[in-house]
Design an enzyme around this catalytic site. Structure first.
Site, PDB file in Angstrom:
ATOM      1  N   ARG A  93      33.782  15.911   8.080  1.00  0.00           N
ATOM      2  CA  ARG A  93      32.074  15.756   7.389  1.00  0.00           C
ATOM      3  C   ARG A  93      32.996  16.365   6.321  1.00  0.00           C
ATOM      4  NH1 ARG A  93      29.885  20.628  10.134  1.00  0.00           N
ATOM      5  NH2 ARG A  93      28.967  19.029  11.455  1.00  0.00           N
ATOM      6  N   TYR A  94      33.803  16.794   5.706  1.00  0.00           N
ATOM      7  CA  TYR A  94      33.290  17.092   4.321  1.00  0.00           C
ATOM      8  C   TYR A  94      34.982  16.587   3.631  1.00  0.00           C
ATOM      9  CZ  TYR A  94      31.245  21.482   6.161  1.00  0.00           C
ATOM     10  OH  TYR A  94      30.170  22.492   6.418  1.00  0.00           O
ATOM     11  N   ARG A 147      38.979  18.150   4.863  1.00  0.00           N
ATOM     12  CA  ARG A 147      39.643  18.911   5.763  1.00  0.00           C
ATOM     13  C   ARG A 147      38.169  18.000   6.855  1.00  0.00           C
ATOM     14  NH1 ARG A 147      35.846  22.140   3.490  1.00  0.00           N
ATOM     15  NH2 ARG A 147      34.363  23.303   3.948  1.00  0.00           N
ATOM     16  N   CYS A 187      37.929  24.538  28.307  1.00  0.00           N
ATOM     17  CA  CYS A 187      38.627  26.593  27.049  1.00  0.00           C
ATOM     18  C   CYS A 187      38.692  26.468  28.247  1.00  0.00           C
ATOM     19  CB  CYS A 187      37.213  26.810  26.754  1.00  0.00           C
ATOM     20  SG  CYS A 187      36.512  25.135  24.968  1.00  0.00           S
ATOM     21  N   CYS A 196      31.615  30.381  26.765  1.00  0.00           N
ATOM     22  CA  CYS A 196      30.627  30.834  26.588  1.00  0.00           C
ATOM     23  C   CYS A 196      29.242  30.612  26.914  1.00  0.00           C
ATOM     24  CB  CYS A 196      30.935  31.428  24.642  1.00  0.00           C
ATOM     25  SG  CYS A 196      32.661  31.382  24.513  1.00  0.00           S
ATOM     26  N   CYS A 201      27.925  28.544  23.922  1.00  0.00           N
ATOM     27  CA  CYS A 201      28.169  27.900  23.025  1.00  0.00           C
ATOM     28  C   CYS A 201      27.832  26.442  22.409  1.00  0.00           C
ATOM     29  CB  CYS A 201      29.928  27.288  23.707  1.00  0.00           C
ATOM     30  SG  CYS A 201      30.977  25.377  23.168  1.00  0.00           S
ATOM     31  N   ARG A 257      29.075  23.819  21.797  1.00  0.00           N
ATOM     32  CA  ARG A 257      29.213  22.324  21.790  1.00  0.00           C
ATOM     33  C   ARG A 257      29.460  22.055  23.820  1.00  0.00           C
ATOM     34  NH1 ARG A 257      34.240  21.885  18.279  1.00  0.00           N
ATOM     35  NH2 ARG A 257      33.447  21.288  16.319  1.00  0.00           N
ATOM     36  N   ASP A 270      23.554  28.694  16.661  1.00  0.00           N
ATOM     37  CA  ASP A 270      23.496  27.325  16.847  1.00  0.00           C
ATOM     38  C   ASP A 270      22.576  27.051  18.022  1.00  0.00           C
ATOM     39  OD1 ASP A 270      25.388  26.439  14.751  1.00  0.00           O
ATOM     40  OD2 ASP A 270      26.763  26.991  16.193  1.00  0.00           O
ATOM     41  N   ASP A 304      24.697  26.418  10.419  1.00  0.00           N
ATOM     42  CA  ASP A 304      25.347  24.934  10.828  1.00  0.00           C
ATOM     43  C   ASP A 304      24.227  24.388  10.344  1.00  0.00           C
ATOM     44  OD1 ASP A 304      27.253  22.571  10.603  1.00  0.00           O
ATOM     45  OD2 ASP A 304      28.590  24.466  11.698  1.00  0.00           O
ATOM     46  N   LYS A 334      28.294  23.450   7.248  1.00  0.00           N
ATOM     47  CA  LYS A 334      28.021  25.302   7.199  1.00  0.00           C
ATOM     48  C   LYS A 334      27.232  25.702   5.704  1.00  0.00           C
ATOM     49  CE  LYS A 334      31.472  26.318   9.716  1.00  0.00           C
ATOM     50  NZ  LYS A 334      31.343  24.632  10.358  1.00  0.00           N
TER      51      LYS A 334
HETATM   52  C1  LIG Z   1      33.361  23.873  10.552  1.00  0.00           C
HETATM   53  C2  LIG Z   1      33.521  23.001  10.111  1.00  0.00           C
HETATM   54  C3  LIG Z   1      34.573  22.989   9.282  1.00  0.00           C
HETATM   55  C4  LIG Z   1      35.284  23.878   8.654  1.00  0.00           C
HETATM   56  O1  LIG Z   1      34.496  24.330   7.396  1.00  0.00           O
HETATM   57  P1  LIG Z   1      35.279  25.724   6.444  1.00  0.00           P
HETATM   58  O2  LIG Z   1      33.978  25.918   6.143  1.00  0.00           O
HETATM   59  O3  LIG Z   1      35.868  24.993   6.077  1.00  0.00           O
HETATM   60  O4  LIG Z   1      35.630  26.610   7.741  1.00  0.00           O
HETATM   61  C5  LIG Z   1      34.896  21.867   9.050  1.00  0.00           C
HETATM   62  N1  LIG Z   1      34.633  20.478   9.258  1.00  0.00           N
HETATM   63  C6  LIG Z   1      33.410  20.594   9.708  1.00  0.00           C
HETATM   64  C7  LIG Z   1      33.400  19.137  10.853  1.00  0.00           C
HETATM   65  C8  LIG Z   1      33.056  22.171  11.086  1.00  0.00           C
HETATM   66  O5  LIG Z   1      32.204  21.443  10.971  1.00  0.00           O
HETATM   67  S1  SF4 Z   2      32.217  28.649  21.732  1.00  0.00           S
HETATM   68 FE1  SF4 Z   2      32.532  26.574  22.813  1.00  0.00          FE
HETATM   69  S2  SF4 Z   2      34.427  25.495  22.237  1.00  0.00           S
HETATM   70 FE2  SF4 Z   2      34.420  27.979  21.734  1.00  0.00          FE
HETATM   71  S3  SF4 Z   2      35.721  28.786  23.351  1.00  0.00           S
HETATM   72 FE3  SF4 Z   2      33.365  29.404  23.941  1.00  0.00          FE
HETATM   73  S4  SF4 Z   2      32.722  27.772  25.007  1.00  0.00           S
HETATM   74 FE4  SF4 Z   2      34.862  27.719  24.359  1.00  0.00          FE
END
Ligand SMILES: *Cc1c(COP(=O)(O)O)cnc(C)c1O
Ligand code: SF4
Length: 349
Positions: free
Chosen positions: A92-93, A96, A105, A109, A112, A114, A274, A311, A318
């Protein structure tokens, strides 16, 4: 006879463990059929069964409220799919990329982001998919940092992690490898010296980001697990999720941040909850989050201050969401101090 404690995964396990009230069985069956459940012995041991509002139980024990999905909630609340060029990579960025090695996992959670993607039935990347993901990273010279996430990368074997880290470290433009994990809290014994060594790559910087939401998660064993990383030269940061009834009061949130700093873990992000399906009972308002951040700023060391982030749904990334201490006031700036008092700052010449 003593039986080794096991991870609770099924409703029957929860019932036997006294974590699923009889009158809620039918609803909880439905929750467990939709969203993965896992409570490790370390987490189970933290749950105070005498407290109906226990903040550890609230994070991990399924709740009938999860059956309520609100219209704004979304199966992919942060838009991972929009930025996934190859299976397992989210880019996305520019500088990174996420590398999601496994959807599994140690614990699941209830909030979560995801939750529609993670679970024990999911498959880790195949050898072929991993090759393609690593090739993508190798072919994108702008990727300076690779973030191992999931699922939880630290559920994978030490051998597999060593292979992945070694392959990433061989890419000249990748300088930083970051691991996001809940395992030091959920299964501290998993953080062995061998695992720590496997994550260290010669000539590259490894960072570990611990996901923790309540000070009680930092047990003696969890602290020792974190110390194994830090003593080996792997700095640690934390990310927490602001959760109603778990950490949404200034004392609890402050205790969490202080405990992390006492463990040499620098608070990094406080995530606004989220819009994951069935999580509205765990979300606070953004105004409440900003107010908590103000109180942290007023009471605690700068080391204890995370950045409060949202996010943005749709995959826009973010953003820090305040609070704001600076405003323009006519020809001057107005800046607020940690007590909430306002001061004038001269305008630019
Ligand atoms: C959260 C996230 C990151 C990391 O973001 P930072 O601000 O560097 O911690 C990188 N890529 C994606 C897709 C993310 O969701
Ligand atoms: S937040 Fe989601 S991805 Fe992270 S440890 Fe919990 S269940 Fe797993």
């Amino acid at each position: 006879m003593n039986v080794a404690p096991k991870t609770l995964r099924h409703l029957s396990d929860l019932r036997d463990a006294g974590l699923a009230p009889v009158d809620k069985q039918a609803a909880l069956e439905q929750v467990a059929a939709r969203y993965a459940v896992a409570i490790t012995p370390a987490i189970d041991a933290l749950i105070d069964r005498t407290d109906p509002n226990d903040p550890i139980a609230r994070q991990f024990v399924p709740d009938a409220a999860e059956l309520q999905t609100t219209p704004e909630e979304n199966a992919d609340p942060i838009g991972d799919h929009a930025h996934s060029p190859v299976e397992g990579v989210v880019h996305r960025y520019p500088d990174r990329a996420l590398l999601k090695l496994t959807p599994i996992c140690a614990v699941y959670c209830r909030f979560c982001f995801r939750r529609e993607m993670v679970g024990p039935a999911g498959m880790p990347l195949t050898a072929k998919q991993l090759d393609a993901a690593i090739a993508y990273i190798a072919n994108h010279a702008e990727i300076w940092e690779v973030i191992l996430t999931g699922g939880d990368p630290l559920v994978l074997s030490t051998r597999r992690l060593r292979q992945v880290v070694t392959r990433l470290a061989a890419i000249a433009h990748v300088k930083v490898i970051r691991v996001h994990t809940r395992v030091p809290v959920a299964e501290p014994a998993r953080i062995t010296p061998e695992l720590v060594r496997a994550l260290k790559a010669t000539g590259k910087a490894t960072y570990v980001v611990l996901h923790a939401n309540h000070a009680r998660e930092l047990t003696g064993a969890a602290r020792e697990a974190c110390a194994r990383f830090i003593d080996a030269g792997i700095p640690m940061l934390s990310q927490s999720v602001l959760l109603a009834g778990v950490n949404d009061d200034p004392q609890t949130l402050g205790d969490l941040m202080r405990t992390l700093v006492e463990c040499r873990i620098k608070p990094y992000y406080l995530h606004h909850g989220d819009l994951a399906p069935g999580t509205s009972h765990l979300r606070t308002s953004i105004a409440a989050g900003q107010d908590l951040m103000r109180q942290l700023r007023g009471r605690l060391s700068g080391l204890c201050q995370p950045t409060y982030v949202l996010d943005i749904p749709g995959g826009h990334g973010k953003s820090p969401i305040g609070p704001n201490y600076l405003a323009e006031d006519g020809a001057h700036y107005r800046v607020e101090d940690f007590n909430g008092d306002l001061h004038c700052y001269p305008p630019p010449k």
